[in-house]
Design a protein around this motif. Structure first.
Motif, PDB file in Angstrom:
ATOM      1  N   THR A   4      -0.829  -6.338 -29.341  1.00 43.20           N
ATOM      2  CA  THR A   4       0.445  -7.097 -28.847  1.00 43.20           C
ATOM      3  C   THR A   4       0.666  -6.880 -26.932  1.00 43.20           C
ATOM      4  OG1 THR A   4       1.616  -6.800 -31.056  1.00 43.20           O
ATOM      5  CG2 THR A   4       2.689  -7.248 -28.982  1.00 43.20           C
ATOM      6  N   PRO A  49       7.160  -9.840 -28.725  1.00 44.28           N
ATOM      7  CA  PRO A  49       7.681  -9.473 -29.928  1.00 44.28           C
ATOM      8  C   PRO A  49       6.662  -8.713 -30.720  1.00 44.28           C
ATOM      9  CG  PRO A  49       8.252 -12.011 -29.705  1.00 44.28           C
ATOM     10  CD  PRO A  49       7.125 -11.336 -28.703  1.00 44.28           C
ATOM     11  N   ALA A  50       7.318  -7.577 -31.445  1.00 40.00           N
ATOM     12  CA  ALA A  50       6.395  -6.706 -32.374  1.00 40.00           C
ATOM     13  C   ALA A  50       5.889  -7.746 -33.546  1.00 40.00           C
ATOM     14  CB  ALA A  50       6.922  -5.633 -33.118  1.00 40.00           C
ATOM     15  N   ARG A  62       8.584  -7.385 -37.550  1.00 37.26           N
ATOM     16  CA  ARG A  62       9.913  -6.663 -37.194  1.00 37.26           C
ATOM     17  C   ARG A  62      10.909  -7.257 -37.957  1.00 37.26           C
ATOM     18  NH1 ARG A  62       8.196 -11.365 -34.196  1.00 37.26           N
ATOM     19  NH2 ARG A  62       9.622 -13.151 -34.386  1.00 37.26           N
ATOM     20  N   GLU A 110      14.777  -8.690 -38.714  1.00 32.65           N
ATOM     21  CA  GLU A 110      15.796  -9.443 -38.196  1.00 32.65           C
ATOM     22  C   GLU A 110      17.174  -9.443 -39.447  1.00 32.65           C
ATOM     23  OE1 GLU A 110      14.516 -13.149 -37.404  1.00 32.65           O
ATOM     24  OE2 GLU A 110      13.073 -12.782 -35.573  1.00 32.65           O
ATOM     25  N   ALA A 159       2.929  -1.579 -37.090  1.00 27.11           N
ATOM     26  CA  ALA A 159       4.230  -1.954 -37.001  1.00 27.11           C
ATOM     27  C   ALA A 159       4.739  -2.058 -38.347  1.00 27.11           C
ATOM     28  CB  ALA A 159       4.226  -3.391 -36.441  1.00 27.11           C
ATOM     29  N   GLN A 208       6.293   1.197 -39.059  1.00 28.21           N
ATOM     30  CA  GLN A 208       7.751   1.427 -38.451  1.00 28.21           C
ATOM     31  C   GLN A 208       8.591   0.633 -39.200  1.00 28.21           C
ATOM     32  OE1 GLN A 208       7.721   0.839 -34.271  1.00 28.21           O
ATOM     33  NE2 GLN A 208      10.006   0.476 -34.218  1.00 28.21           N
ATOM     34  N   VAL A 209       8.591  -0.451 -39.778  1.00 25.24           N
ATOM     35  CA  VAL A 209       9.276  -1.364 -40.387  1.00 25.24           C
ATOM     36  C   VAL A 209       9.711  -0.714 -41.652  1.00 25.24           C
ATOM     37  CG1 VAL A 209       9.342  -3.623 -41.748  1.00 25.24           C
ATOM     38  CG2 VAL A 209       9.008  -3.509 -39.263  1.00 25.24           C
ATOM     39  N   GLU A 224      12.193   2.034 -41.155  1.00 25.59           N
ATOM     40  CA  GLU A 224      13.411   1.363 -40.886  1.00 25.59           C
ATOM     41  C   GLU A 224      14.275   0.915 -42.051  1.00 25.59           C
ATOM     42  OE1 GLU A 224      12.666  -1.378 -37.866  1.00 25.59           O
ATOM     43  OE2 GLU A 224      12.153   0.159 -36.266  1.00 25.59           O
TER      44      GLU A 224
END
Length: 275
Positions: free
Chosen positions: A2, A7-8, A11, A13, A38, A41-42, A45
């Protein structure tokens, strides 16, 4: 990779109580190292966002993609780099262990998870969809585990989760042939939950996710645990844990409020706060 400031590729939202995971790596949403990282990480999260007791907790997860297709699959240069580098067997083992942890984290979230497939959905994206509770597909969507074209078997959990949904014979057929299957066929095979019209699909998927997010979140977590136990260990094993899983629901605010609403106003009028 990227570009800095863009933007990742994956991601999160927010849409009210729904955490929306967006796959956005144009033009084909190919899975490469940037997407793998990513996703890791997501997933972490999401585990935090859906944790019981968290302020502003997400009460459902929706996975969707931007662009014409959901995903054209994995960027094959990733496989070349593993195969042609040092210790390819060890590196391949590490890659699949890493990606299976992502799939399992999403599968184990204590809230309903929904995957929205609006178009072509291949390999890793399809496997990610199979880790979700509900797979919604547009009429034009199609799916494939096409790893045979590079001498692989799907290894992000696809074959085993297909076997859970469609049975072992269908799972092996789909992987052995490497064919693309239309949404309507996979709905008949119990892989796709619902096929929805192409027109308005994205909003229909959002509405579905909002509806499950508005339900009794703690009870939904209990349902997920009971179903997972039955699939992995049998119905009697699920029976064994049902009293411990379902009994505490009587202490939830959602159940008490829903019972009062039912008795005072009739069925279907209750609202839930997820606690």
């Amino acid at each position: 990779m990227t570009d800095a400031g863009s933007p990742a590729p994956v991601r999160i939202e927010r849409d009210g109580d729904v955490a929306v995971v967006v796959l956005d790596r144009p033009p084909l949403n190919l899975f490469d190292e940037s997407v793998f990282a990513a996703l890791e990480q997501v997933a972490a999260e999401l585990a935090a966002l859906t944790a019981p007791g968290r302020p502003g907790r997400a009460r459902a997860v929706l996975v969707e993609a931007r662009g014409r297709v959901v995903s054209g699959g994995v960027d094959v240069t990733e496989f070349r780099d593993v195969a042609e580098g040092p210790d390819p067997a060890q590196r391949g083992t590490a890659l699949w262990a890493r990606l299976l942890r992502v799939a399992q984290t999403i599968e184990d979230l204590p809230v309903p998870t929904v995957f929205a497939a609006h178009g072509l959905t291949l390999t890793a994206a399809f496997e990610l969809a199979l880790a979700c509770d509900v797979l919604l597909a547009a009429e034009r969507a199609s799916f494939g585990l096409v790893e045979i074209v590079v001498g692989l078997t799907p290894s992000m959990g696809g074959p085993q989760r297909l076997a859970e949904r469609a049975g072992p014979a269908r799972a092996k057929e789909l992987v052995f042939t490497g064919e693309r299957y239309p949404a309507e066929v996979l709905e008949r095979w119990n892989v796709v939950n619902r096929v929805l019209p192409d027109d308005g699909f994205a909003e229909a998927a959002r509405q579905y996710a909002r509806r499950v997010a508005a339900g009794p979140t703690v009870a939904h977590a209990a349902t997920k645990r009971l179903v997972a136990t039955a699939v992995r260990h049998g119905a009697r094993a699920a029976d064994d844990i049902t009293p411990q899983v379902s009994g505490p629901l009587f202490a939830t605010a959602d159940l008490r409020g829903a019972v009062t609403s039912f008795l005072d106003e009739g069925p279907g009028k209750a609202t839930y706060e997820g606690r």
